[in-house]
Enzyme design. Structure first.
Site, PDB file in Angstrom:
ATOM      1  CG  ASP A  79      -2.274   0.547   0.992  1.00 29.93           C
ATOM      2  OD1 ASP A  79      -2.422   1.344   0.066  1.00 29.93           O
ATOM      3  OD2 ASP A  79      -3.195   0.231   1.769  1.00 29.93           O
ATOM      4  CD1 TRP A 127      -4.538   3.322  -3.155  1.00 26.15           C
ATOM      5  CD2 TRP A 127      -3.507   5.217  -2.539  1.00 26.15           C
ATOM      6  NE1 TRP A 127      -4.188   3.201  -1.833  1.00 26.15           N
ATOM      7  CE2 TRP A 127      -3.566   4.361  -1.422  1.00 26.15           C
ATOM      8  CE3 TRP A 127      -2.929   6.473  -2.410  1.00 26.15           C
ATOM      9  CZ2 TRP A 127      -3.033   4.718  -0.184  1.00 26.15           C
ATOM     10  CZ3 TRP A 127      -2.406   6.835  -1.175  1.00 26.15           C
ATOM     11  CH2 TRP A 127      -2.466   5.958  -0.087  1.00 26.15           C
ATOM     12  N   GLY A 128      -2.781   4.576  -8.300  1.00 26.31           N
ATOM     13  CA  GLY A 128      -2.670   5.287  -9.567  1.00 26.31           C
ATOM     14  C   GLY A 128      -1.760   6.504  -9.524  1.00 26.31           C
ATOM     15  CD  GLU A 142       5.527   9.681  -8.436  1.00 24.54           C
ATOM     16  OE1 GLU A 142       6.449   9.297  -9.174  1.00 24.54           O
ATOM     17  OE2 GLU A 142       5.700  10.099  -7.279  1.00 24.54           O
ATOM     18  CG  ASP A 171      -9.489   2.202  -0.939  1.00 22.92           C
ATOM     19  OD1 ASP A 171      -8.447   2.285  -1.627  1.00 22.92           O
ATOM     20  OD2 ASP A 171      -9.489   1.944   0.268  1.00 22.92           O
TER      21      ASP A 171
END
Ligand code: GAL
Length: 413
Positions: free
Chosen positions: A145, A180-181, A183, A202
């Protein structure tokens, strides 16, 4: 004297120990969507039992993954992360052994930041010791994460560090990155060795959440493929509003079917998130549907081609001046090339009203002059529609879809 150089290539071949990981989109179950912090050994054992006894393992769902909240709040004196003894009284090796005894693979979770999202120790600056700890326990999959990542830190470099740390253990561990996308992960996750990468925030258990995820990723699936897949998050299919990412409001069967079909069509990892102990039979059947899984697991791993992405036309009875409405981004027609000259053809109506979704066969590469039609079979009903040419314009209920398996036939008419 002539000394023959060692044959490096041969040596390398001899040393090969691992099969390539994530040849096809990984499949499994993850604890987060339903259970959040409420995880323990008994629950994980029950899920392992069900994955093995109810056909999930045979269908390909092989990874059983414990998400956040499995450890104590502080590391032990030796610097290692300590499993919470109340939740996991026999330690993680025992959990791994049990999961393995069921013919499944075992996944765990850590974080590239100093703390996980729920505030447990993260692996920042502890990558090598943590990777070794996971390997010692028999872990086969690491979800990684991005919470509490130091501002001065370099995201790409830290994901690379954990990737190296996992490889350095000598154990085969699938690296499931989850930033979470940030960069543009599609541009570098493959290069740093990740096998899948979360590309959005999420998922929540509702229609807007999962359709937004798909809409944001459709154009990026070209970067997803064998050995490194775009991860659109764990499925909420069958959660029925309950659990950690449940919102109380229940999705309809058609909405869950739409979600599962989209995940299959997009060729992304299939990680179930519902409680398998209480999952309704229709959702078990959906997630075990052989035709859908065959599409998801197609060997060529091609993204769907966007034939049409615009608006359906629906009645607007409240406005006499504008009797028709065209809600944005509600009409989708997607065509995915599969192996053996087969195609999956998908029509969706994401608007809140029933509508016809029109599409010309010419937009699928089949102009009338070509003399070739698309022979279609409805995946949900099994009905063989036969060869279609010119156009195909199904009527589709609100928030619903149709899916066809097709092949090309000569049109002699
Ligand atoms: C989020 C992640 C979720 C879940 C959660 C745990 O960042 O996207 O999938 O792992 O953390 O706290």
């Amino acid at each position: 004297m002539f000394v023959q150089k060692p044959n490096l290539l041969l040596g390398r071949t001899k040393r090969r120990k691992f099969m390539p990981l994530a040849q096809l989109p990984p499949m499994g179950w993850n604890s987060w969507n339903t259970f959040g912090w409420q995880i323990n050994e008994k629950l994980i054992f029950e899920m392992a039992d069900l994955m093995a006894s109810q056909g999930y393992r045979e269908a390909g769902y092989e990874y059983l993954v414990i998400d956040d909240c499995w450890s104590l709040r502080e590391r032990g004196k030796d610097g290692r992360i300590v499993p919470d003894p109340e939740k996991f009284p026999h330690g993680m090796k025992a959990v791994a052994d049990y999961v393995h005894s069921k013919g499944l693979k075992f996944g765990m979770y850590s974080c590239a930041g100093v703390r996980t999202c729920a505030g447990y120790p993260g692996s920042y600056d502890h990558e090598f010791v943590d990777a070794q700890t996971f390997a010692d326990w028999g872990v086969d999959f690491l979800k990684y994460d991005f919470c509490n990542f130091p501002q001065s830190g370099n995201c790409k470099a830290r994901y690379l560090t954990m990737s190296m740390a996992l490889k350095a253990t000598g154990r085969e561990i699938l690296f499931s990155a989850c930033n979470w996308g940030m960069e543009e992960p599609g541009e570098w996750m493959r290069a740093i060795g990740a096998h899948m990468y979360r590309s959005t925030g999420d998922i929540m258990d509702n229609f807007v959440s999962f359709t937004d995820i798909v809409k944001s990723q459709l154009n990026k699936l070209c970067m997803s493929g064998n050995h490194c897949f775009n991860d659109m998050d764990m499925l909420t299919v069958g959660m029925e509003g309950k659990g950690n990412v449940g919102l109380g409001k229940v999705c309809s069967y058609e909405e869950y079917r739409l979600q599962f079909v989209l995940w299959c069509l997009c060729g992304v990892p299939l990680m179930m998130g519902a409680d398998l102990r209480t999952l309704a039979p229709e959702y078990r059947a959906l997630m075990l549907n052989p035709a859908l899984l065959r599409i998801n697991q197609d060997a060529e791993c091609r993204p769907p081609y966007i034939v049409r992405r615009d608006s359906v036309c629906i009645p607007n009875p409240d406005d006499a001046q504008a009797p028709w409405a065209h809600p944005a981004d509600t009409a989708f027609v997607l065509l995915r090339h599969l192996t053996d000259n087969e195609f999956a053809l998908f029509y969706a109506n994401l608007s809140d009203a029933d509508a016809e979704v029109h599409c010309e066969m010419a937009d699928m590469g089949l102009p009338v002059t070509g003399g070739v039609a698309l022979d279609m079979t409805d995946v949900f009903s099994g009905e063989h529609l036969g060869p279609q040419k010119d156009s195909f314009n199904p009527h589709i209920k609100a928030h619903d879809c149709r899916l066809f398996l097709c092949h090309l036939v000569k049109d002699n008419a």
